[in-house]
Design an enzyme around this catalytic site. Structure first.
Site, PDB file in Angstrom:
ATOM      1  CB  SER A  95      -1.063   0.050   1.091  1.00  7.33           C
ATOM      2  OG  SER A  95      -2.076   0.918   0.998  1.00  7.33           O
ATOM      3  CG  HIS A 144      -5.841  -2.599   0.587  1.00  7.04           C
ATOM      4  ND1 HIS A 144      -5.543  -2.038  -0.670  1.00  7.04           N
ATOM      5  CD2 HIS A 144      -5.243  -2.034   1.562  1.00  7.04           C
ATOM      6  CE1 HIS A 144      -4.498  -1.277  -0.471  1.00  7.04           C
ATOM      7  NE2 HIS A 144      -4.217  -1.265   0.878  1.00  7.04           N
TER       8      HIS A 144
END
Length: 250
Positions: free
Chosen positions: A91, A222
């Site tokens: 991320s 995610h």
């Protein structure tokens, strides 16, 4: 015990011939996120970056910019003499790892493989809020909602939001990557259930390397790596690095 001003945490200190992986956490993340990886990647030495403002660096000032954060990490790597085989960034960590790889390459110490996980290509990343608490919580909820227990702990939430907002500000203001390329092999990873802005934009990392590029989709969202860490692809990256470094037979 590492200095609180240093960036890198070594879960198995010392150099024993195994290749080293340097991991970069997500926004709000800590080096300890990767601690368990050492026992699960026995063929490597796992190190992780500790961002200022958390865990054992809780009293340190937050960095002025994402590139300043990468510069601090790169300077420490160069000073240590460590030759990392793989940089892995998740991320927000994908952008910090990319900038670190750029700096190391400029200094004559290119990293063989960069793995960018759960991140849209830099120019395509979605807007990032970092000021209003409600906006930040809504943003986080799209990726991985915070637990009810955490939300009900006002003191812990205040501390957590302080460095999450600081990290998100770094991402929101990140620039200077236009036409930025490295020569490393670049592997981009996304979870098949990640938000659309990442699933449809992670493959565009291909424009940021002159080397080989591989996009990979894995099961999960995610934070797919909480339950299924991408050890096979990291092991493959390590093997490729070792093969590239091996002297040719006469």
């Amino acid at each position: 015990m590492p200095s609180t001003t240093s960036s890198i945490r070594e879960f198995t200190p010392g150099r024993d011939g195994r290749p080293a992986v340097l991991c970069f956490p997500h926004a709000g993340g800590c080096a300890s996120f990767f601690r368990s990886w050492q026992g699960l990647l026995p063929g490597a030495r796992v190190h992780a970056v500790q961002y200022p403002g958390r865990e054992d660096r809780i009293t340190q000032d937050h960095p002025a910019s994402l590139t300043a954060l990468a510069r601090a990490v790169a300077d420490e790597v160069l000073a240590s003499g460590e030759a990392y085989s793989v940089l892995f960034g998740h991320s927000m960590g994908a952008y910090v790892a990319f900038e670190t790889a750029r700096l190391l390459e400029r200094a004559g110490r290119p990293v063989p493989v960069l793995v960018v996980s759960s991140a849209a290509a830099p120019s395509l990343r979605p807007p990032v809020p970092f000021e209003d608490t409600a906006d930040v919580l809504g943003y986080l909820g799209r990726y991985e909602p915070l637990s009810i227990e955490l939300l009900q702990d006002d003191e812990l939430m205040e501390l957590l939001l302080e460095y999450i907002k600081a990290d998100l500000r770094l991402v929101a203001h990140y620039g200077g990557y236009e036409d930025a390329r490295i020569s490393s092999r670049l592997v981009a990873v996304a979870g098949e259930d990640d938000i659309p802005e990442i699933r449809t934009r992670f493959a565009q990392w291909s424009g940021h390397t002159s080397g080989a590029f591989t996009p990979i989709v894995l099961p999960g969202g995610h934070f797919y790596l909480r339950t299924e860490p991408p050890f096979p692809l990291i092991s493959d990256a390590l093997a490729r690095s070792a093969a590239a470094a091996a002297p040719s037979a006469p």
